[in-house]
Motif scaffolding. Structure first.
Motif, PDB file in Angstrom:
ATOM      1  N   ASP A 267      25.928  37.392  65.461  1.00 55.68           N
ATOM      2  CA  ASP A 267      25.835  36.045  64.904  1.00 55.68           C
ATOM      3  C   ASP A 267      26.697  35.967  63.643  1.00 55.68           C
ATOM      4  OD1 ASP A 267      24.031  35.213  66.848  1.00 55.68           O
ATOM      5  OD2 ASP A 267      22.274  35.762  65.647  1.00 55.68           O
ATOM      6  N   PRO A 268      27.278  34.805  63.370  1.00 59.03           N
ATOM      7  CA  PRO A 268      28.071  34.663  62.152  1.00 59.03           C
ATOM      8  C   PRO A 268      27.197  34.820  60.905  1.00 59.03           C
ATOM      9  CG  PRO A 268      28.218  32.680  63.531  1.00 59.03           C
ATOM     10  CD  PRO A 268      27.242  33.591  64.163  1.00 59.03           C
ATOM     11  N   VAL A 269      27.823  35.274  59.828  1.00 61.70           N
ATOM     12  CA  VAL A 269      27.169  35.333  58.524  1.00 61.70           C
ATOM     13  C   VAL A 269      28.038  34.557  57.542  1.00 61.70           C
ATOM     14  CG1 VAL A 269      26.014  37.544  58.943  1.00 61.70           C
ATOM     15  CG2 VAL A 269      28.264  37.518  57.869  1.00 61.70           C
ATOM     16  N   ALA A 270      27.419  34.115  56.448  1.00 55.27           N
ATOM     17  CA  ALA A 270      28.158  33.353  55.440  1.00 55.27           C
ATOM     18  C   ALA A 270      27.901  33.952  54.067  1.00 55.27           C
ATOM     19  CB  ALA A 270      27.734  31.889  55.472  1.00 55.27           C
ATOM     20  N   VAL A 271      28.941  33.896  53.234  1.00 56.99           N
ATOM     21  CA  VAL A 271      28.884  34.486  51.904  1.00 56.99           C
ATOM     22  C   VAL A 271      29.481  33.501  50.906  1.00 56.99           C
ATOM     23  CG1 VAL A 271      29.645  36.425  50.473  1.00 56.99           C
ATOM     24  CG2 VAL A 271      29.176  36.800  52.900  1.00 56.99           C
ATOM     25  N   VAL A 272      28.761  33.296  49.798  1.00 58.87           N
ATOM     26  CA  VAL A 272      29.275  32.524  48.665  1.00 58.87           C
ATOM     27  C   VAL A 272      29.905  33.523  47.703  1.00 58.87           C
ATOM     28  CG1 VAL A 272      28.669  31.098  46.669  1.00 58.87           C
ATOM     29  CG2 VAL A 272      27.507  30.746  48.852  1.00 58.87           C
ATOM     30  N   ALA A 273      31.074  33.206  47.162  1.00 61.50           N
ATOM     31  CA  ALA A 273      31.724  34.086  46.196  1.00 61.50           C
ATOM     32  C   ALA A 273      32.165  33.283  44.983  1.00 61.50           C
ATOM     33  CB  ALA A 273      32.925  34.781  46.818  1.00 61.50           C
ATOM     34  N   LEU A 274      32.021  33.918  43.827  1.00 65.05           N
ATOM     35  CA  LEU A 274      32.564  33.399  42.578  1.00 65.05           C
ATOM     36  C   LEU A 274      33.454  34.499  42.024  1.00 65.05           C
ATOM     37  CD1 LEU A 274      32.685  31.262  40.321  1.00 65.05           C
ATOM     38  CD2 LEU A 274      30.747  32.447  39.254  1.00 65.05           C
ATOM     39  N   LYS A 275      34.727  34.173  41.837  1.00 65.60           N
ATOM     40  CA  LYS A 275      35.687  35.143  41.309  1.00 65.60           C
ATOM     41  C   LYS A 275      36.304  34.575  40.044  1.00 65.60           C
ATOM     42  CE  LYS A 275      36.970  37.169  45.743  1.00 65.60           C
ATOM     43  NZ  LYS A 275      38.031  37.979  46.348  1.00 65.60           N
ATOM     44  N   GLY A 276      36.629  35.485  39.123  1.00 66.41           N
ATOM     45  CA  GLY A 276      37.239  35.012  37.886  1.00 66.41           C
ATOM     46  C   GLY A 276      38.110  36.062  37.234  1.00 66.41           C
ATOM     47  N   ASN A 277      38.994  35.575  36.373  1.00 62.40           N
ATOM     48  CA  ASN A 277      39.855  36.432  35.566  1.00 62.40           C
ATOM     49  C   ASN A 277      40.636  37.448  36.397  1.00 62.40           C
ATOM     50  OD1 ASN A 277      38.971  35.155  33.151  1.00 62.40           O
ATOM     51  ND2 ASN A 277      37.081  36.340  33.285  1.00 62.40           N
ATOM     52  N   ALA A 278      41.228  36.981  37.461  1.00 64.41           N
ATOM     53  CA  ALA A 278      42.001  37.857  38.339  1.00 64.41           C
ATOM     54  C   ALA A 278      43.305  38.275  37.669  1.00 64.41           C
ATOM     55  CB  ALA A 278      42.301  37.153  39.655  1.00 64.41           C
ATOM     56  N   VAL A 279      43.639  39.560  37.859  1.00 65.49           N
ATOM     57  CA  VAL A 279      44.887  40.115  37.347  1.00 65.49           C
ATOM     58  C   VAL A 279      45.496  40.957  38.458  1.00 65.49           C
ATOM     59  CG1 VAL A 279      45.926  41.632  35.606  1.00 65.49           C
ATOM     60  CG2 VAL A 279      43.984  40.186  34.984  1.00 65.49           C
ATOM     61  N   LEU A 280      46.783  40.765  38.729  1.00 69.84           N
ATOM     62  CA  LEU A 280      47.496  41.549  39.730  1.00 69.84           C
ATOM     63  C   LEU A 280      48.696  42.195  39.046  1.00 69.84           C
ATOM     64  CD1 LEU A 280      47.871  42.399  42.717  1.00 69.84           C
ATOM     65  CD2 LEU A 280      49.226  40.330  43.034  1.00 69.84           C
TER      66      LEU A 280
ATOM     67  N   ARG B 256      39.635  29.353  35.203  1.00 70.17           N
ATOM     68  CA  ARG B 256      40.106  30.572  35.878  1.00 70.17           C
ATOM     69  C   ARG B 256      39.067  31.149  36.827  1.00 70.17           C
ATOM     70  NH1 ARG B 256      43.188  34.906  32.579  1.00 70.17           N
ATOM     71  NH2 ARG B 256      43.200  35.600  34.721  1.00 70.17           N
ATOM     72  N   LEU B 257      38.336  30.257  37.504  1.00 65.42           N
ATOM     73  CA  LEU B 257      37.310  30.664  38.454  1.00 65.42           C
ATOM     74  C   LEU B 257      37.661  30.156  39.845  1.00 65.42           C
ATOM     75  CD1 LEU B 257      34.134  29.853  36.338  1.00 65.42           C
ATOM     76  CD2 LEU B 257      35.088  32.116  36.819  1.00 65.42           C
ATOM     77  N   VAL B 258      37.239  30.926  40.843  1.00 67.47           N
ATOM     78  CA  VAL B 258      37.425  30.549  42.240  1.00 67.47           C
ATOM     79  C   VAL B 258      36.052  30.571  42.900  1.00 67.47           C
ATOM     80  CG1 VAL B 258      38.443  31.220  44.448  1.00 67.47           C
ATOM     81  CG2 VAL B 258      39.758  31.502  42.341  1.00 67.47           C
ATOM     82  N   PHE B 259      35.728  29.480  43.580  1.00 67.63           N
ATOM     83  CA  PHE B 259      34.455  29.325  44.297  1.00 67.63           C
ATOM     84  C   PHE B 259      34.790  29.183  45.767  1.00 67.63           C
ATOM     85  CE2 PHE B 259      31.152  25.685  45.068  1.00 67.63           C
ATOM     86  CZ  PHE B 259      30.444  26.472  45.964  1.00 67.63           C
TER      87      PHE B 259
END
Length: 176
Positions: A62-75, A48-51
């Motif tokens: 200039d462009p920037v970059a971001v790493v994200a780790l998301k988990g346990n999403a509830v809507l 249940r993780l999103v990378f």
């Protein structure tokens, strides 16, 4: 923890009407390239993780970059709650990882969040792309909130969405 209101709009016309109601001129705009990764055996999704790596271009910058780790999403009722951790990454490194996900293990040696991802859910057979989309985001100020209006381009069409981050999402949703 990220808490935000997410509301889908049906058409470009609906989106333009909302933008006019918010004053017509956005405070800022971003062109976002979102690339999602997982292991060969769907190890992250199974946990249940999103990378994601997002490359953000703002006009005149200039462009920037971001790493994200998301988990346990509830809507629930248009209010999304998700555990989220983000960290900037050198844009050149991000572009190399997008071009060749097999470099993620090497990059994790010097990037804290990448290291956390590969340690938390080892992917013995490496990483690959599992999805990609482009998003154009316009930001507006409204009644003390930052309202983000997204036009998300998928191969099959465009989705339109409003996002408002809030520590009191029920109040923000009622005002909206």
């Amino acid at each position: 923890m990220e808490i935000e209101i997410k509301i889908r709009l049906h058409t470009e016309e609906d989106t333009l009407k909302l933008e006019r109601a918010l004053g017509g001129v956005s405070e800022s705009s971003e062109d976002q390239d979102n690339v999602f990764f997982d292991g060969a055996h769907k190890e992250l999704i199974s946990s249940r993780l999103v990378f994601r790596i997002r490359v953000i271009k703002k006009s005149g910058q200039d462009p920037v970059a971001v790493v994200a780790l998301k988990g346990n999403a509830v809507l629930v009722n248009g209010i999304a709650t998700v555990e989220e951790e983000e960290e900037f990454i050198d844009t050149d490194v991000a572009m190399r990882l997008i071009a060749d996900p097999n470099l993620i293990l090497e990059a994790a040696q010097t990037h804290r969040l990448l290291n956390k991802i590969v340690e938390r859910v080892p992917c013995a057979n490496g990483y690959s792309h599992v999805g990609r989309f482009r998003n154009i985001r316009h930001k507006y100020q409204w009644q003390g909130y930052t309202v983000e209006i997204d036009r998300t381009k998928y191969p099959h069409g465009t989705a339109y969405e409003i996002e408002i981050e809030s520590t009191n999402p029920e109040l923000a949703k009622a005002r909206l």
